[in-house]
Scaffold this motif. Sequence first.
Motif, PDB file in Angstrom:
ATOM      1  N   ALA A  15      56.892  -3.367 -33.009  1.00  0.00           N
ATOM      2  CA  ALA A  15      55.734  -3.349 -33.814  1.00  0.00           C
ATOM      3  C   ALA A  15      56.052  -3.532 -35.307  1.00  0.00           C
ATOM      4  O   ALA A  15      55.244  -4.013 -35.950  1.00  0.00           O
ATOM      5  CB  ALA A  15      55.086  -2.096 -33.378  1.00  0.00           C
ATOM      6  N   ALA A  16      56.998  -2.985 -35.891  1.00  0.00           N
ATOM      7  CA  ALA A  16      57.461  -2.959 -37.100  1.00  0.00           C
ATOM      8  C   ALA A  16      57.787  -4.283 -37.569  1.00  0.00           C
ATOM      9  O   ALA A  16      57.450  -5.066 -38.443  1.00  0.00           O
ATOM     10  CB  ALA A  16      58.557  -1.905 -37.372  1.00  0.00           C
ATOM     11  N   THR A  17      58.589  -5.026 -36.663  1.00  0.00           N
ATOM     12  CA  THR A  17      58.603  -6.311 -36.728  1.00  0.00           C
ATOM     13  C   THR A  17      57.576  -7.243 -36.972  1.00  0.00           C
ATOM     14  O   THR A  17      57.263  -8.343 -37.557  1.00  0.00           O
ATOM     15  CB  THR A  17      59.690  -6.906 -35.767  1.00  0.00           C
ATOM     16  N   ALA A  18      56.721  -7.027 -35.822  1.00  0.00           N
ATOM     17  CA  ALA A  18      55.460  -7.714 -35.788  1.00  0.00           C
ATOM     18  C   ALA A  18      54.652  -7.616 -37.024  1.00  0.00           C
ATOM     19  O   ALA A  18      53.956  -8.386 -37.620  1.00  0.00           O
ATOM     20  CB  ALA A  18      54.663  -7.325 -34.545  1.00  0.00           C
ATOM     21  N   LEU A  75      51.957  -2.570 -45.839  1.00  0.00           N
ATOM     22  CA  LEU A  75      53.249  -2.709 -45.062  1.00  0.00           C
ATOM     23  C   LEU A  75      54.133  -1.678 -45.001  1.00  0.00           C
ATOM     24  O   LEU A  75      54.671  -1.137 -43.912  1.00  0.00           O
ATOM     25  CB  LEU A  75      53.885  -4.062 -45.501  1.00  0.00           C
ATOM     26  N   PRO A  76      54.475  -1.322 -46.259  1.00  0.00           N
ATOM     27  CA  PRO A  76      55.450  -0.093 -46.109  1.00  0.00           C
ATOM     28  C   PRO A  76      55.344   1.253 -45.310  1.00  0.00           C
ATOM     29  O   PRO A  76      55.880   1.756 -44.518  1.00  0.00           O
ATOM     30  CB  PRO A  76      55.927   0.010 -47.842  1.00  0.00           C
ATOM     31  N   LEU A  77      54.031   1.548 -45.820  1.00  0.00           N
ATOM     32  CA  LEU A  77      53.252   2.814 -45.107  1.00  0.00           C
ATOM     33  C   LEU A  77      53.316   2.501 -43.651  1.00  0.00           C
ATOM     34  O   LEU A  77      53.799   3.380 -42.819  1.00  0.00           O
ATOM     35  CB  LEU A  77      52.247   3.012 -45.738  1.00  0.00           C
ATOM     36  N   ALA A  78      52.969   1.573 -42.994  1.00  0.00           N
ATOM     37  CA  ALA A  78      52.637   1.117 -41.562  1.00  0.00           C
ATOM     38  C   ALA A  78      54.193   1.105 -40.995  1.00  0.00           C
ATOM     39  O   ALA A  78      54.169   1.633 -39.889  1.00  0.00           O
ATOM     40  CB  ALA A  78      51.892  -0.189 -41.461  1.00  0.00           C
ATOM     41  N   GLN A  79      54.958   0.336 -41.226  1.00  0.00           N
ATOM     42  CA  GLN A  79      56.327   0.024 -40.786  1.00  0.00           C
ATOM     43  C   GLN A  79      57.153   1.466 -40.873  1.00  0.00           C
ATOM     44  O   GLN A  79      57.680   1.952 -39.791  1.00  0.00           O
ATOM     45  CB  GLN A  79      57.118  -0.981 -41.721  1.00  0.00           C
ATOM     46  N   SER A  80      56.945   2.194 -42.085  1.00  0.00           N
ATOM     47  CA  SER A  80      57.925   3.442 -41.744  1.00  0.00           C
ATOM     48  C   SER A  80      57.342   4.509 -40.965  1.00  0.00           C
ATOM     49  O   SER A  80      57.879   5.066 -40.066  1.00  0.00           O
ATOM     50  CB  SER A  80      58.049   4.020 -43.288  1.00  0.00           C
ATOM     51  N   SER A  81      55.697   4.415 -40.988  1.00  0.00           N
ATOM     52  CA  SER A  81      55.094   5.264 -40.260  1.00  0.00           C
ATOM     53  C   SER A  81      55.397   5.111 -38.541  1.00  0.00           C
ATOM     54  O   SER A  81      55.686   6.049 -37.790  1.00  0.00           O
ATOM     55  CB  SER A  81      53.691   5.215 -40.237  1.00  0.00           C
ATOM     56  N   VAL A  82      55.385   3.935 -38.100  1.00  0.00           N
ATOM     57  CA  VAL A  82      55.708   3.620 -37.015  1.00  0.00           C
ATOM     58  C   VAL A  82      56.899   3.870 -36.446  1.00  0.00           C
ATOM     59  O   VAL A  82      57.205   4.374 -35.067  1.00  0.00           O
ATOM     60  CB  VAL A  82      55.235   2.035 -36.476  1.00  0.00           C
ATOM     61  N   LEU A  83      58.050   3.496 -37.459  1.00  0.00           N
ATOM     62  CA  LEU A  83      59.366   3.909 -37.026  1.00  0.00           C
ATOM     63  C   LEU A  83      59.633   5.476 -36.999  1.00  0.00           C
ATOM     64  O   LEU A  83      60.178   5.896 -35.995  1.00  0.00           O
ATOM     65  CB  LEU A  83      60.354   2.977 -38.034  1.00  0.00           C
ATOM     66  N   SER A  93      53.075   6.315 -30.807  1.00  0.00           N
ATOM     67  CA  SER A  93      53.202   5.544 -32.020  1.00  0.00           C
ATOM     68  C   SER A  93      53.122   3.987 -31.794  1.00  0.00           C
ATOM     69  O   SER A  93      52.692   3.184 -32.704  1.00  0.00           O
ATOM     70  CB  SER A  93      54.365   5.708 -33.017  1.00  0.00           C
ATOM     71  N   ALA A  94      53.796   3.519 -30.920  1.00  0.00           N
ATOM     72  CA  ALA A  94      53.583   2.183 -30.435  1.00  0.00           C
ATOM     73  C   ALA A  94      52.384   1.729 -30.288  1.00  0.00           C
ATOM     74  O   ALA A  94      52.015   0.558 -30.841  1.00  0.00           O
ATOM     75  CB  ALA A  94      54.651   1.948 -29.305  1.00  0.00           C
ATOM     76  N   TYR A  95      51.466   2.503 -29.624  1.00  0.00           N
ATOM     77  CA  TYR A  95      50.255   2.110 -29.295  1.00  0.00           C
ATOM     78  C   TYR A  95      49.470   1.901 -30.732  1.00  0.00           C
ATOM     79  O   TYR A  95      48.680   1.056 -31.009  1.00  0.00           O
ATOM     80  CB  TYR A  95      49.548   2.926 -28.355  1.00  0.00           C
ATOM     81  N   ALA A  96      49.626   3.102 -31.345  1.00  0.00           N
ATOM     82  CA  ALA A  96      48.976   3.043 -32.528  1.00  0.00           C
ATOM     83  C   ALA A  96      49.381   1.856 -33.602  1.00  0.00           C
ATOM     84  O   ALA A  96      48.597   1.410 -34.397  1.00  0.00           O
ATOM     85  CB  ALA A  96      49.294   4.344 -33.549  1.00  0.00           C
ATOM     86  N   GLY A  97      50.799   1.746 -33.577  1.00  0.00           N
ATOM     87  CA  GLY A  97      51.210   0.386 -34.087  1.00  0.00           C
ATOM     88  C   GLY A  97      50.589  -0.881 -33.896  1.00  0.00           C
ATOM     89  O   GLY A  97      50.013  -1.845 -34.635  1.00  0.00           O
ATOM     90  N   LEU A  98      50.279  -1.156 -32.681  1.00  0.00           N
ATOM     91  CA  LEU A  98      49.701  -2.218 -31.795  1.00  0.00           C
ATOM     92  C   LEU A  98      48.193  -2.080 -32.497  1.00  0.00           C
ATOM     93  O   LEU A  98      47.577  -3.351 -32.688  1.00  0.00           O
ATOM     94  CB  LEU A  98      49.667  -1.971 -30.445  1.00  0.00           C
ATOM     95  N   ALA A  99      47.424  -1.005 -32.330  1.00  0.00           N
ATOM     96  CA  ALA A  99      46.115  -0.904 -33.082  1.00  0.00           C
ATOM     97  C   ALA A  99      46.141  -1.309 -34.458  1.00  0.00           C
ATOM     98  O   ALA A  99      45.186  -2.093 -34.911  1.00  0.00           O
ATOM     99  CB  ALA A  99      45.761   0.387 -32.885  1.00  0.00           C
ATOM    100  N   TYR A 100      47.253  -0.828 -35.379  1.00  0.00           N
ATOM    101  CA  TYR A 100      47.170  -1.204 -36.624  1.00  0.00           C
ATOM    102  C   TYR A 100      47.315  -3.006 -36.880  1.00  0.00           C
ATOM    103  O   TYR A 100      46.738  -3.476 -37.522  1.00  0.00           O
ATOM    104  CB  TYR A 100      48.141  -0.778 -37.236  1.00  0.00           C
ATOM    105  N   ILE A 101      47.916  -3.527 -35.976  1.00  0.00           N
ATOM    106  CA  ILE A 101      48.323  -4.956 -36.194  1.00  0.00           C
ATOM    107  C   ILE A 101      47.094  -5.492 -35.686  1.00  0.00           C
ATOM    108  O   ILE A 101      46.424  -6.833 -36.349  1.00  0.00           O
ATOM    109  CB  ILE A 101      49.457  -5.350 -35.097  1.00  0.00           C
ATOM    110  N   LEU A 102      46.329  -5.250 -34.662  1.00  0.00           N
ATOM    111  CA  LEU A 102      45.328  -5.663 -34.354  1.00  0.00           C
ATOM    112  C   LEU A 102      44.207  -5.607 -35.327  1.00  0.00           C
ATOM    113  O   LEU A 102      43.185  -6.422 -35.761  1.00  0.00           O
ATOM    114  CB  LEU A 102      44.527  -5.128 -32.892  1.00  0.00           C
TER     115      LEU A 102
END
Length: 148
Positions: A15-18, A75-83, A93-102
Amino acid sequence: MSIVIGTSYVWNIMAATAMGLQAAAFAGCAGRQRARLDLPHGAEIGSRETQKLSDEENEQFARFQRAHQEHVQYLPLAQSSVLLAGLFYPKLSAYAGLAYILGRFVYSFGYISSGEEGRKYGAALVCPSIATMLGASFYGCFKALSIV
């Protein structure tokens, strides 16, 4: 409480990479828009270079630039938060990361095509997903410290 990084954490890394790839893709979109309008690299909204554009072209350029800039801002907030949240709650958090990406995808395309009004559907996914990841991270920390 110890932190064990299992195989499900890979989804957080993905998710962080995406998220990073998505930001890079929208940077490319903004760059192509700049090239289409025959603007030099580094031209910004309201700069001397954009004065030659029509009002419609200037508005279109501004939408692409703003969509890209908002990717970069979050981006820094989203990536650090998902990790970080993934250390405690990898699936949530992976599902929340996917929701963020979408949500970021819908937000950006809505903004580019419809202006400020087009952002609301994506924001309805982006904001709760960030809140979920931050909340999971803090709750995991508090739980690890036996505060809750």
